[in-house]
Design a protein around this motif. Sequence first.
Motif, PDB file in Angstrom:
ATOM      1  N   PHE A  99      17.950  70.221   1.898  1.00  0.00           N
ATOM      2  CA  PHE A  99      17.640  69.059   0.723  1.00  0.00           C
ATOM      3  C   PHE A  99      16.718  68.161   1.267  1.00  0.00           C
ATOM      4  CE2 PHE A  99      17.115  66.020  -2.257  1.00  0.00           C
ATOM      5  CZ  PHE A  99      17.814  65.803  -3.829  1.00  0.00           C
ATOM      6  N   SER A 136      14.992  75.662   0.676  1.00  0.00           N
ATOM      7  CA  SER A 136      15.321  74.379   0.581  1.00  0.00           C
ATOM      8  C   SER A 136      14.730  73.976  -0.799  1.00  0.00           C
ATOM      9  CB  SER A 136      14.134  74.773   1.864  1.00  0.00           C
ATOM     10  OG  SER A 136      13.017  74.471   1.517  1.00  0.00           O
ATOM     11  N   PHE A 137      15.804  72.281  -0.674  1.00  0.00           N
ATOM     12  CA  PHE A 137      15.354  71.997  -1.780  1.00  0.00           C
ATOM     13  C   PHE A 137      14.474  70.499  -1.588  1.00  0.00           C
ATOM     14  CE2 PHE A 137      19.111  74.051  -2.130  1.00  0.00           C
ATOM     15  CZ  PHE A 137      19.130  74.660  -3.476  1.00  0.00           C
ATOM     16  N   SER A 138      13.844  69.712  -2.649  1.00  0.00           N
ATOM     17  CA  SER A 138      13.464  68.605  -2.198  1.00  0.00           C
ATOM     18  C   SER A 138      13.587  68.190  -3.809  1.00  0.00           C
ATOM     19  CB  SER A 138      11.688  68.814  -1.776  1.00  0.00           C
ATOM     20  OG  SER A 138      10.781  69.410  -2.490  1.00  0.00           O
ATOM     21  N   GLY A 139      13.228  66.547  -3.875  1.00  0.00           N
ATOM     22  CA  GLY A 139      14.079  65.979  -4.571  1.00  0.00           C
ATOM     23  C   GLY A 139      14.309  64.359  -4.511  1.00  0.00           C
ATOM     24  N   THR A 140      15.346  63.953  -5.317  1.00  0.00           N
ATOM     25  CA  THR A 140      15.912  62.703  -5.124  1.00  0.00           C
ATOM     26  C   THR A 140      17.268  62.606  -5.038  1.00  0.00           C
ATOM     27  OG1 THR A 140      15.699  62.109  -7.436  1.00  0.00           O
ATOM     28  CG2 THR A 140      13.724  61.663  -5.862  1.00  0.00           C
ATOM     29  N   LEU A 141      17.902  61.528  -4.290  1.00  0.00           N
ATOM     30  CA  LEU A 141      19.377  61.175  -4.397  1.00  0.00           C
ATOM     31  C   LEU A 141      19.045  59.561  -5.658  1.00  0.00           C
ATOM     32  CD1 LEU A 141      19.650  61.471  -0.578  1.00  0.00           C
ATOM     33  CD2 LEU A 141      20.139  63.024  -2.150  1.00  0.00           C
ATOM     34  N   THR A 142      20.607  60.335  -6.351  1.00  0.00           N
ATOM     35  CA  THR A 142      21.039  59.004  -7.098  1.00  0.00           C
ATOM     36  C   THR A 142      22.023  58.491  -6.155  1.00  0.00           C
ATOM     37  OG1 THR A 142      22.085  60.959  -8.259  1.00  0.00           O
ATOM     38  CG2 THR A 142      20.297  59.945  -9.151  1.00  0.00           C
ATOM     39  N   ASP A 143      22.417  57.368  -6.757  1.00  0.00           N
ATOM     40  CA  ASP A 143      23.617  56.648  -6.261  1.00  0.00           C
ATOM     41  C   ASP A 143      22.735  56.584  -4.309  1.00  0.00           C
ATOM     42  OD1 ASP A 143      25.944  58.367  -7.076  1.00  0.00           O
ATOM     43  OD2 ASP A 143      24.601  57.644  -8.217  1.00  0.00           O
ATOM     44  N   ASN A 145      23.506  57.526  -1.288  1.00  0.00           N
ATOM     45  CA  ASN A 145      23.826  59.296  -0.221  1.00  0.00           C
ATOM     46  C   ASN A 145      23.214  59.136   0.574  1.00  0.00           C
ATOM     47  OD1 ASN A 145      25.059  61.363  -1.950  1.00  0.00           O
ATOM     48  ND2 ASN A 145      23.584  61.183  -3.147  1.00  0.00           N
TER      49      ASN A 145
ATOM     50  N   LYS B 119      23.600  80.068 -10.027  1.00  0.00           N
ATOM     51  CA  LYS B 119      23.991  79.318  -9.154  1.00  0.00           C
ATOM     52  C   LYS B 119      23.114  79.412  -7.478  1.00  0.00           C
ATOM     53  CE  LYS B 119      28.082  81.183  -6.719  1.00  0.00           C
ATOM     54  NZ  LYS B 119      29.346  81.120  -7.631  1.00  0.00           N
ATOM     55  N   ILE B 120      22.401  79.431  -7.272  1.00  0.00           N
ATOM     56  CA  ILE B 120      21.552  78.355  -6.085  1.00  0.00           C
ATOM     57  C   ILE B 120      21.443  76.127  -6.985  1.00  0.00           C
ATOM     58  CG2 ILE B 120      19.257  78.032  -5.851  1.00  0.00           C
ATOM     59  CD1 ILE B 120      18.852  80.788  -6.031  1.00  0.00           C
ATOM     60  N   SER B 122      23.944  75.461  -8.296  1.00  0.00           N
ATOM     61  CA  SER B 122      25.098  74.746  -7.973  1.00  0.00           C
ATOM     62  C   SER B 122      25.677  74.028  -6.712  1.00  0.00           C
ATOM     63  CB  SER B 122      26.381  75.805  -8.604  1.00  0.00           C
ATOM     64  OG  SER B 122      26.535  77.206  -7.468  1.00  0.00           O
ATOM     65  N   ILE B 123      24.877  74.924  -5.294  1.00  0.00           N
ATOM     66  CA  ILE B 123      24.813  74.254  -4.322  1.00  0.00           C
ATOM     67  C   ILE B 123      25.081  72.787  -4.108  1.00  0.00           C
ATOM     68  CG2 ILE B 123      23.435  74.542  -2.205  1.00  0.00           C
ATOM     69  CD1 ILE B 123      22.361  77.366  -2.733  1.00  0.00           C
ATOM     70  N   LEU B 124      23.790  72.073  -5.182  1.00  0.00           N
ATOM     71  CA  LEU B 124      24.051  71.309  -5.261  1.00  0.00           C
ATOM     72  C   LEU B 124      25.341  70.067  -5.619  1.00  0.00           C
ATOM     73  CD1 LEU B 124      20.348  71.233  -6.595  1.00  0.00           C
ATOM     74  CD2 LEU B 124      20.541  70.778  -4.596  1.00  0.00           C
ATOM     75  N   PRO B 125      25.213  69.185  -4.266  1.00  0.00           N
ATOM     76  CA  PRO B 125      26.918  67.917  -4.672  1.00  0.00           C
ATOM     77  C   PRO B 125      25.472  67.233  -5.556  1.00  0.00           C
ATOM     78  CG  PRO B 125      26.095  68.450  -2.181  1.00  0.00           C
ATOM     79  CD  PRO B 125      25.261  68.635  -3.082  1.00  0.00           C
ATOM     80  N   ARG B 126      27.225  66.431  -6.209  1.00  0.00           N
ATOM     81  CA  ARG B 126      26.422  64.890  -7.372  1.00  0.00           C
ATOM     82  C   ARG B 126      25.530  64.260  -6.256  1.00  0.00           C
ATOM     83  NH1 ARG B 126      30.583  62.012  -9.363  1.00  0.00           N
ATOM     84  NH2 ARG B 126      31.699  62.738  -8.150  1.00  0.00           N
ATOM     85  N   GLY B 127      24.412  63.876  -7.351  1.00  0.00           N
ATOM     86  CA  GLY B 127      23.641  62.850  -6.944  1.00  0.00           C
ATOM     87  C   GLY B 127      22.596  63.829  -6.700  1.00  0.00           C
ATOM     88  N   PHE B 128      22.199  64.887  -6.136  1.00  0.00           N
ATOM     89  CA  PHE B 128      21.548  65.762  -5.468  1.00  0.00           C
ATOM     90  C   PHE B 128      20.304  65.976  -6.720  1.00  0.00           C
ATOM     91  CE2 PHE B 128      21.997  66.010  -0.626  1.00  0.00           C
ATOM     92  CZ  PHE B 128      23.358  65.166  -0.480  1.00  0.00           C
ATOM     93  N   ASN B 129      19.174  65.121  -7.524  1.00  0.00           N
ATOM     94  CA  ASN B 129      18.280  66.271  -8.231  1.00  0.00           C
ATOM     95  C   ASN B 129      17.267  66.904  -7.426  1.00  0.00           C
ATOM     96  OD1 ASN B 129      19.560  62.867  -8.618  1.00  0.00           O
ATOM     97  ND2 ASN B 129      20.652  64.914 -10.244  1.00  0.00           N
ATOM     98  N   ALA B 130      17.409  68.542  -7.546  1.00  0.00           N
ATOM     99  CA  ALA B 130      16.031  68.735  -6.693  1.00  0.00           C
ATOM    100  C   ALA B 130      15.445  69.393  -8.114  1.00  0.00           C
ATOM    101  CB  ALA B 130      16.846  69.870  -6.536  1.00  0.00           C
ATOM    102  N   ASP B 131      13.289  69.044  -7.927  1.00  0.00           N
ATOM    103  CA  ASP B 131      12.878  68.763  -8.423  1.00  0.00           C
ATOM    104  C   ASP B 131      11.618  69.862  -8.702  1.00  0.00           C
ATOM    105  OD1 ASP B 131      11.824  65.985  -8.179  1.00  0.00           O
ATOM    106  OD2 ASP B 131      11.692  67.555  -6.676  1.00  0.00           O
ATOM    107  N   HIS B 132      12.706  70.498  -6.897  1.00  0.00           N
ATOM    108  CA  HIS B 132      12.197  72.167  -6.627  1.00  0.00           C
ATOM    109  C   HIS B 132      12.662  72.564  -6.129  1.00  0.00           C
ATOM    110  CE1 HIS B 132       8.886  73.621  -3.310  1.00  0.00           C
ATOM    111  NE2 HIS B 132       8.537  73.827  -5.077  1.00  0.00           N
ATOM    112  N   PHE B 133      12.778  74.015  -5.408  1.00  0.00           N
ATOM    113  CA  PHE B 133      13.559  74.924  -4.316  1.00  0.00           C
ATOM    114  C   PHE B 133      12.237  76.202  -4.034  1.00  0.00           C
ATOM    115  CE2 PHE B 133      15.361  78.859  -5.971  1.00  0.00           C
ATOM    116  CZ  PHE B 133      14.737  78.635  -7.140  1.00  0.00           C
TER     117      PHE B 133
END
Lengths: 145, 145
Positions: A99, A136-143, A145, B119-120, B122-133
Amino acid sequence: MHVSKNSKSPPPSFFSTLREKGLRPTKQRNCVFRVINEKQDHPTADDIFVRVRRRLPTISFATVYNCLETLVGCGLVKQVNIDREPARYCSNLNPHAHFKCIKTGKIFDLPLDDLVLSKIASILPRGFNADHFDLSFSGTLTDLN
Amino acid sequence: MHVSKNSKSPPPSFFSTLREKGLRPTKQRNCVFRVINEKQDHPTADDIFVRVRRRLPTISFATVYNCLETLVGCGLVKQVNIDREPARYCSNLNPHAHFKCIKTGKIFDLPLDDLVLSKIASILPRGFNADHFDLSFSGTLTDLN
DNA sequence: GCTGTAAATGGAATTATTCCAATTAAAAAG
DNA sequence: CTTTTTAATTGGAATAATTCCATTTACAGC
């Protein structure tokens, strides 16, 4: 695609892995390997060059690239390619996705468990034999992290 | 990450999409867009340049890159980055992964249904906001795919 | 210690992509 | 429909990551 049991495997031996392939565990390769393992921050070849130079002041850029190619080829480190950016290198050999925070540029490993791995493998139609995949993901993080 | 209903969406209007963003639907942009949609073979900027030149013999390489950047920015085409290779461009706007045959270099789209998408995600933990993968495989094809 | 092979080195070359300054084309205003 | 403004195109130069190459150095087996 092979989906392995996801127990953390022991760190592979730098020396034995190279030796098994008839390659020499030179001080340059060892140093590059150690630099990547010391700090899990997904350094670029450039970053690695700077860090290695502190210990081997005469090492060349070409050698860093050569070492990285060798280590990746042996499976001792992973190359991480995200978008069109310079390649990064990663010591985490367990199955994982990446990520990238587009604000900070920081890269995070996201472990993939066997369930997810098999779901990903299930995407492949019959006759498609993957020996490698990248997620791979890209994006932003809240809080914070 | 947003997981959309996976019904095939209608092809977006080239003209209205650009207009909505205050961009001009020039003949160069239109031609690049059409070239990408005509043949679903994941051409590189180079390939696109050659094909577009047959119709607009004075178009420059820089313009092809500019057009591609614009079209990708508008969501009218997708950029495909696999490993360290030159970027490829793709007209398939539905969620999909890519498979690259290491023997032929050919790239295949692998559609992703909502179940796999979630499912994909769901890999992201809380706070990880993906706008692309991006998900890509490489390997070989058995039979005559 | 020689000898053969692999690896390291420095610098040049490559390649995809981006940048820039000048020109051209399109849209908006009059 | 002409003028004005703004955006896009163009060609060429610049950039940046990576690779290549020829030479030198280091290691391993004899």
